[in-house]
Enzyme design. Sequence first.
Site, PDB file in Angstrom:
ATOM      1  N   HIS A  54       0.704  -1.309  -0.082  1.00 18.83           N
ATOM      2  CA  HIS A  54       0.141  -0.071   0.016  1.00 18.83           C
ATOM      3  C   HIS A  54       0.848   1.359  -0.137  1.00 18.83           C
ATOM      4  O   HIS A  54       0.588   2.178   0.642  1.00 18.83           O
ATOM      5  CB  HIS A  54      -1.010  -0.280   1.226  1.00 18.83           C
ATOM      6  CG  HIS A  54      -1.835  -1.062   1.312  1.00 18.83           C
ATOM      7  ND1 HIS A  54      -3.151  -1.064   0.343  1.00 18.83           N
ATOM      8  CD2 HIS A  54      -1.927  -2.356   1.597  1.00 18.83           C
ATOM      9  CE1 HIS A  54      -3.797  -2.237   0.565  1.00 18.83           C
ATOM     10  NE2 HIS A  54      -3.081  -3.082   1.424  1.00 18.83           N
ATOM     11  N   ASN A 127     -10.395  -3.073   1.716  1.00 15.65           N
ATOM     12  CA  ASN A 127     -10.067  -3.241   0.337  1.00 15.65           C
ATOM     13  C   ASN A 127     -11.215  -2.991  -0.521  1.00 15.65           C
ATOM     14  O   ASN A 127     -12.573  -3.121  -0.224  1.00 15.65           O
ATOM     15  CB  ASN A 127      -9.612  -4.629   0.021  1.00 15.65           C
ATOM     16  CG  ASN A 127      -8.061  -4.540   0.442  1.00 15.65           C
ATOM     17  OD1 ASN A 127      -7.253  -3.787   0.610  1.00 15.65           O
ATOM     18  ND2 ASN A 127      -7.528  -6.005   0.957  1.00 15.65           N
ATOM     19  N   TYR A 337       0.147  -4.220  11.139  1.00 15.97           N
ATOM     20  CA  TYR A 337      -0.054  -2.747  10.904  1.00 15.97           C
ATOM     21  C   TYR A 337       0.502  -1.791  11.718  1.00 15.97           C
ATOM     22  O   TYR A 337       1.263  -1.038  11.455  1.00 15.97           O
ATOM     23  CB  TYR A 337      -1.616  -2.321  10.651  1.00 15.97           C
ATOM     24  CG  TYR A 337      -2.103  -3.025   9.345  1.00 15.97           C
ATOM     25  CD1 TYR A 337      -2.108  -4.194   9.039  1.00 15.97           C
ATOM     26  CD2 TYR A 337      -2.501  -1.964   8.310  1.00 15.97           C
ATOM     27  CE1 TYR A 337      -2.556  -4.532   7.705  1.00 15.97           C
ATOM     28  CE2 TYR A 337      -3.122  -2.296   7.047  1.00 15.97           C
ATOM     29  CZ  TYR A 337      -3.028  -3.855   6.923  1.00 15.97           C
ATOM     30  OH  TYR A 337      -3.491  -4.234   5.582  1.00 15.97           O
TER      31      TYR A 337
END
Length: 486
Positions: A54, A127, A337
Amino acid sequence: MAPPQFTNSNGQPIPEPFATQRVGQHGPLLLQDFNLIDSLAHFDRERIPERVVHAKGSGAYGVFEVTDDITDIVGSAFLDTVGKKTRIFTRFSTVGGEAGSADTARDPRGFATKFYTEEGNLDLVYNNTPVFFIRDPSKFPHFIHTQKRNPETHLKDANMFWDYLTSNPESVHQVSILFSDRGTPASYREMNGYSGHTYKWSNKKGEWHYVQVHFISDQGIKTLNNEEAGALAGSNPDYAQEDLFKNIAAGNFPSWTAYVQTMTAEQAKAAPFSVFDLTKVWPHGDYPLRRFGKFTLNENPKNYFAEVEQAAFSPAHTVPYMEPSADPVLQSRLFSYSDTHRHRLGANYTQIPVNCPVTGRVYNPHMRDGAMNVNGNLGATPNYLATSNPIEFREYALQEDQEVWHGAATPFHWKATDDEWKQATALYNVLKKYPNQQAHLAHNVAVHVSAADASIQDRVFEYFTKVHPELGAAIRKETLELSPRK
Ligand code: NDP
């Protein structure tokens, strides 16, 4: 108003910014010239590590509004009243490419939204596809490497790409979506967002449901075909960034309607698939979408680096009454993350304004110090939970019917079965309703796989033949036309 005076980073006025201190008119430079050294040293450090996935993205602020009562499902404060509004920040992205890569690449799109709620920040890290390639989290680095560059040639590599996917067939549902035209959205405005994962929401009575969330684009879905996307990748690699920024600047604010699908524990037990399987959707017919909100993006960031590059989303950033499910890929993302942000931005990444919870929310007296601590570090407050500085303790209501897990620590590999093809076949049948979409799926795969070796191509034909024999045959025919065998 007088123009600002140029200074070095220390605030010292610099009367002539372009001057350097040197010996005489033409001699070597002096180490004492802090203005020059300050400028160059800062420039040399401008880059922070880009996200490993990303990396290329675009973002904007907006507002979420509750449109329908959802309090029977979830007790979170920002959803407790119809009409209640919450400020948000959304970042869209591609997945596999580097920070300078083309926006129109065939790739899933990230769709992450931070809700600045009165109970802390909620990040919904979604997503534009309702499923994913894997359901064993340990496969993630392997899978991503196959979509990136060959370690020897430094080229994207069709053999790596298809070797991995065909030998891990739980990927087939997502691959079928990716190679439909939804794999090349016309813009970030014209695509949906899906939780993909199952989450758990509970209401104030302690009753809970498994949920999947859908953000459906009010602009409608628009896609590019393979050739349009390829041409734009060359002529305007920043196509989606330009589209989003210019539309918001012109007051053409994009919006999405938020829906939730719910399942009770009993329904989940009876479902023909596991709710923790990220490669499966919940069919709309069996689990209808229920509307609860709408959000609009209406404000461009003022500074890309500060607000978009430093935006740090994590599914672990949640609010009361919203929890992760036991979906193993979600569980691993909860760690990964936040870990990425500690690495990219430092331990104090939540102090950066775009990541900062609504003022006054953070009170965690032991969490102190660390690099780039800029918010006053809680001043003279004791750096532990001191009796001299009491906090309010609250008791959580026990939820009697919560999930109960038992068993030994078990090595678990979620191997593929014949079921993997069923939902991909359902998708292929859905595509029939849209003009040319079955043919585009076959064409888009054939163009890509024609760059692979014959033995890999044969595996791809077999993989899609199991989705539908007609699809496998169409891919085979066009691939062999594009890359004839000797
Ligand atoms: P339905 O016939 O009820 O719904 C089909 C859905 O397919 C549409 O509502 C649309 O979802 C979606 N769709 C249309 N074109 C594409 C495309 N090119 N790529 C991906 N999705 C597309 O069927 P089911 O709910 O039984 O699902 C059938 C298949 O639809 C699934 O196997 C899945 O591949 C796909 N799908 C299902 C979703 C779900 O949550 N059930 C969500 C998205 C796709 P939307 O309205 O969200 O745009």
